[in-house]
Design a protein around this motif. Structure first.
Motif, PDB file in Angstrom:
ATOM      1  N   TYR A  13     -20.509  -0.897  24.986  1.00  9.03           N
ATOM      2  CA  TYR A  13     -21.811  -0.837  25.639  1.00  9.03           C
ATOM      3  C   TYR A  13     -22.874  -1.475  24.758  1.00  9.03           C
ATOM      4  CZ  TYR A  13     -26.053   0.666  27.783  1.00  9.03           C
ATOM      5  OH  TYR A  13     -27.282   0.649  28.367  1.00  9.03           O
ATOM      6  N   PHE A  40     -21.278  -3.748  34.947  1.00  8.78           N
ATOM      7  CA  PHE A  40     -22.308  -2.817  34.483  1.00  8.78           C
ATOM      8  C   PHE A  40     -22.872  -3.276  33.145  1.00  8.78           C
ATOM      9  CE2 PHE A  40     -23.297   0.932  31.855  1.00  8.78           C
ATOM     10  CZ  PHE A  40     -24.253   1.565  32.629  1.00  8.78           C
ATOM     11  N   GLU A  41     -21.992  -3.651  32.219  1.00  5.73           N
ATOM     12  CA  GLU A  41     -22.442  -4.091  30.898  1.00  5.73           C
ATOM     13  C   GLU A  41     -23.245  -5.385  30.990  1.00  5.73           C
ATOM     14  OE1 GLU A  41     -22.092  -1.963  28.816  1.00  5.73           O
ATOM     15  OE2 GLU A  41     -20.272  -0.839  29.245  1.00  5.73           O
ATOM     16  N   GLU A  45     -30.870  -3.648  31.923  1.00  7.99           N
ATOM     17  CA  GLU A  45     -30.958  -2.205  31.735  1.00  7.99           C
ATOM     18  C   GLU A  45     -31.495  -1.446  32.953  1.00  7.99           C
ATOM     19  OE1 GLU A  45     -30.431   1.460  29.946  1.00  7.99           O
ATOM     20  OE2 GLU A  45     -29.573  -0.515  29.548  1.00  7.99           O
ATOM     21  N   ARG A  48     -28.585  -1.004  35.266  1.00  4.32           N
ATOM     22  CA  ARG A  48     -27.619  -0.049  34.714  1.00  4.32           C
ATOM     23  C   ARG A  48     -28.133   1.384  34.872  1.00  4.32           C
ATOM     24  NH1 ARG A  48     -25.703  -3.364  29.309  1.00  4.32           N
ATOM     25  NH2 ARG A  48     -27.902  -3.254  28.803  1.00  4.32           N
ATOM     26  N   ARG A  73     -22.324   6.487  29.509  1.00  4.58           N
ATOM     27  CA  ARG A  73     -22.289   5.108  29.985  1.00  4.58           C
ATOM     28  C   ARG A  73     -20.896   4.498  29.904  1.00  4.58           C
ATOM     29  NH1 ARG A  73     -27.708   2.317  29.638  1.00  4.58           N
ATOM     30  NH2 ARG A  73     -29.199   4.012  29.536  1.00  4.58           N
TER      31      ARG A  73
END
Length: 230
Positions: A13, A40-41, A45, A48, A73
């Protein structure tokens, strides 16, 4: 969550938007699919955070407020793999459209997705779903949306001299298949937008869209400034 290594470990992450491929499997291991975690990564932000908040808010809603669990996460892929169809659709919508607003439930997802699509494709013609696609989507919709669909069948027919009769749940596919284009369009709108209001004319759609869009815009302003449900 159990500890993982190599092929069973998620991508690392980072608070910076970047893409991390899944680690190579060791001999004899079966590599997991980390595609959603990798997306997602790679997201910014705010997106996410919308993913994490959506998983939390969805779970909170389904448990009637009994738990409020923020997932780590690094466990996003696990949550995605275990998600029900409606939650997975919401997560896919957020990640694919870089949508930085969390969603609470399936009705919420339909409403946000509908207006997001409308804002981006206002000049594009709407394509009506096939009878099977409509029936499948109807089966996964919230019960309040299903009732609005059934009431739309009845209202449309009664406003044109027919009987005010709601079709049975199991007859929706056939009723939709036999419906004229005008009625199909109204039914598709109710289902796609997650409306709990039945409609009988296209002017009803226009009126409800104005109200819903105004409400949605206010909701987005609030959600982007505070944590879920606070």
């Amino acid at each position: 969550m159990s500890s993982r290594a190599d092929s069973t470990s998620p991508p690392p992450y980072s608070f910076e938007p970047s893409s991390f491929p899944p680690p190579p499997p060791r001999a004899g291991d079966v590599a997991r699919n980390w595609s959603f975690q990798a997306k997602f990564e790679a997201a910014k932000e705010p997106v996410r955070q919308a993913i994490l908040d959506t998983i939390t808010a969805w779970t909170f809603s389904e448990t009637s407020g009994e738990s409020w669990d923020f997932i780590p996460r690094q466990d996003v892929q696990d949550a995605y793999d275990a998600a029900a169809v409606d939650l997975r659709k919401a997560l896919d919508f957020i990640i694919e459209n870089k949508y930085a607003v969390y969603l609470r439930d399936d009705m919420d997802r339909r409403r946000h997705e509908y207006f997001h699509r409308m804002d981006g494709q206002e000049s594009s013609p709407r394509v009506l779903p096939s009878p099977q696609a409509f029936a499948d989507d109807f089966d996964t919709a919230h019960v309040e949306v299903q009732i609005a669909v059934l009431r739309t069948f009845a209202l449309w027919k009664s406003s044109r001299g027919g009987k005010h009769v709601r079709p049975l749940h199991e007859h929706v596919r056939g009723e939709y298949e036999r419906a004229p284009i005008e009625l199909k369009t109204l039914l598709e709108w109710v289902l796609a937008s997650g409306s709990v209001n039945p409609v009988r004319h296209s002017r009803d759609v226009r009126n409800f869209e104005k109200l819903e869009k105004s409400h949605l815009q206010r909701s987005i302003m609030i959600r982007t400034s505070v944590q879920p449900f606070l």
